[in-house]
Enzyme design. Structure first.
Site, PDB file in Angstrom:
ATOM      1  N   ARG A 107      28.864 -12.958   4.954  1.00  0.00           N
ATOM      2  CA  ARG A 107      27.774 -12.784   3.998  1.00  0.00           C
ATOM      3  C   ARG A 107      26.462 -13.363   4.498  1.00  0.00           C
ATOM      4  NH1 ARG A 107      25.826  -9.222   1.801  1.00  0.00           N
ATOM      5  NH2 ARG A 107      28.003  -8.636   1.389  1.00  0.00           N
ATOM      6  N   LYS A 142       2.457 -12.752   1.220  1.00  0.00           N
ATOM      7  CA  LYS A 142       3.365 -12.555   0.081  1.00  0.00           C
ATOM      8  C   LYS A 142       4.806 -12.505   0.595  1.00  0.00           C
ATOM      9  CE  LYS A 142      -0.219 -10.120  -2.472  1.00  0.00           C
ATOM     10  NZ  LYS A 142      -0.675  -8.823  -3.046  1.00  0.00           N
ATOM     11  N   LYS A 174     -11.712 -14.914  -0.561  1.00  0.00           N
ATOM     12  CA  LYS A 174     -11.316 -13.996  -1.619  1.00  0.00           C
ATOM     13  C   LYS A 174     -12.230 -14.145  -2.836  1.00  0.00           C
ATOM     14  CE  LYS A 174      -6.893 -13.388  -2.273  1.00  0.00           C
ATOM     15  NZ  LYS A 174      -6.757 -11.987  -1.815  1.00  0.00           N
ATOM     16  N   GLU A 203     -13.130 -10.683   1.609  1.00  0.00           N
ATOM     17  CA  GLU A 203     -12.665  -9.654   0.678  1.00  0.00           C
ATOM     18  C   GLU A 203     -13.856  -9.111  -0.100  1.00  0.00           C
ATOM     19  OE1 GLU A 203      -8.945  -9.850  -2.072  1.00  0.00           O
ATOM     20  OE2 GLU A 203     -10.651 -10.549  -3.267  1.00  0.00           O
ATOM     21  N   ASP A 224     -11.048  -4.173  -0.918  1.00  0.00           N
ATOM     22  CA  ASP A 224     -10.055  -4.369  -1.968  1.00  0.00           C
ATOM     23  C   ASP A 224     -10.170  -3.319  -3.071  1.00  0.00           C
ATOM     24  OD1 ASP A 224      -7.905  -5.868  -3.130  1.00  0.00           O
ATOM     25  OD2 ASP A 224      -9.337  -6.667  -4.583  1.00  0.00           O
TER      26      ASP A 224
END
Length: 285
Positions: A107, A142, A174, A203, A224
């Site tokens: 596994r 992410k 950002k 961004e 964006d």
């Protein structure tokens, strides 16, 4: 871990000790006793088997899974290399050893192989969709905690390009940075004072912000949530003075349309945060 496996991991851009630590943690999650296998099989019982692809896709994580086998004293023979396309029924790794050990390894090895191969397969689909254009698919931050290096490696195996590894190696201004600083220009200039040679990406939500970023000196701009028409206009406006990256809810069916606007990269967080696992199974001989 054998020197050969350590070298294979280093060649893949992975830290052998970090991979071993991760595998040790994964194995520890199963506890010290396998209450299913130990009553059934004696210590001297042995088995052989094959890790086999059950669908078509791109493989990643073979040397990582190999660490599992080495730590548990299982012999193994790899049949494919990371980044290879495989077909259903194709053997990826053959293993042999004490039955208890093989079942304990099963596994953990599959968790790593199926997850990383799923990411590589997803990245390959994006790469294939943009074939013939100059654009490349790129990952994001992410990622799952503790798995970032492996997930980004899997993106690379699928033909994708890695973005920054963390907050330390590249700056990304950002919307919240801009709002708190007061403007793109103020945020950009503040970074340049402290880090004059650092790669800085800005961004931008509008073409007006693209113009401000260029004026401030930005040579990397994230577009964006722009439409294809807006991205095409941004490409015309920038005229090669900065690299451009499309971002914001991009989907595979849009990949080619976005790529032909002339952007350099497509940022796709789903490569790592939403990739479906690749179907692989262990079949005993």
């Amino acid at each position: 871990m054998t020197p050969e496996l350590e070298e294979a991991l280093r060649a893949a851009g992975l830290d052998p000790q970090a991979v071993e630590n991760l595998v040790q943690t994964a194995l520890a999650e199963d506890g010290e006793v396998d209450v299913t296998s130990e009553p059934i099989f004696a210590p001297q019982d042995t088995s052989t088997g094959d890790f086999t692809a059950r669908e078509a896709g791109t493989v990643a994580g073979v040397p990582v899974a190999s660490v599992v086998f080495e730590l548990l004293g299982i012999t193994y023979e790899t049949k494919v290399a990371d980044g290879e396309r495989v077909v259903p029924g194709q053997i990826l790794i053959s293993v042999g050893g004490p039955t208890r050990a093989v079942l304990r390894a099963e596994r953990t090895a599959l968790n790593l192989l199926t997850h990383l191969s799923g990411i590589a397969t997803a990245a390959r689909r994006w790469t294939d969709a943009m074939e013939g254009t100059t654009a490349k698919v790129r990952d994001t931050r992410k990622t799952l905690p503790g798995l970032r290096a492996l997930q980004k490696y899997a993106v690379h195996c699928g033909g994708g390009v890695n973005h920054r590894m963390g907050l330390h190696d590249s700056a990304l201004i950002k919307d919240n940075h801009i709002a708190a600083a007061g403007s793109i220009t103020k945020a950009y200039e503040a970074i340049r004072v402290v880090y004059p040679s650092l790669h800085v990406q800005v961004e931008c939500d509008t073409l007006g912000q693209v113009e401000e970023a260029l004026t401030a000196g930005a040579r990397s701009i994230l577009l964006d949530n722009m439409t294809d028409a807006e991205m095409s206009e941004a490409v015309r406006l920038v005229a090669g003075r900065a690299e451009l990256e499309a971002s914001g809810g991009l989907t595979l069916d849009r990949a080619r349309d976005v790529a032909v606007t002339g952007v350099d990269y497509l940022a796709v967080g789903a490569l790592t945060h939403s990739a479906r696992v690749f179907d692989i199974g262990l079949d005993f001989s």
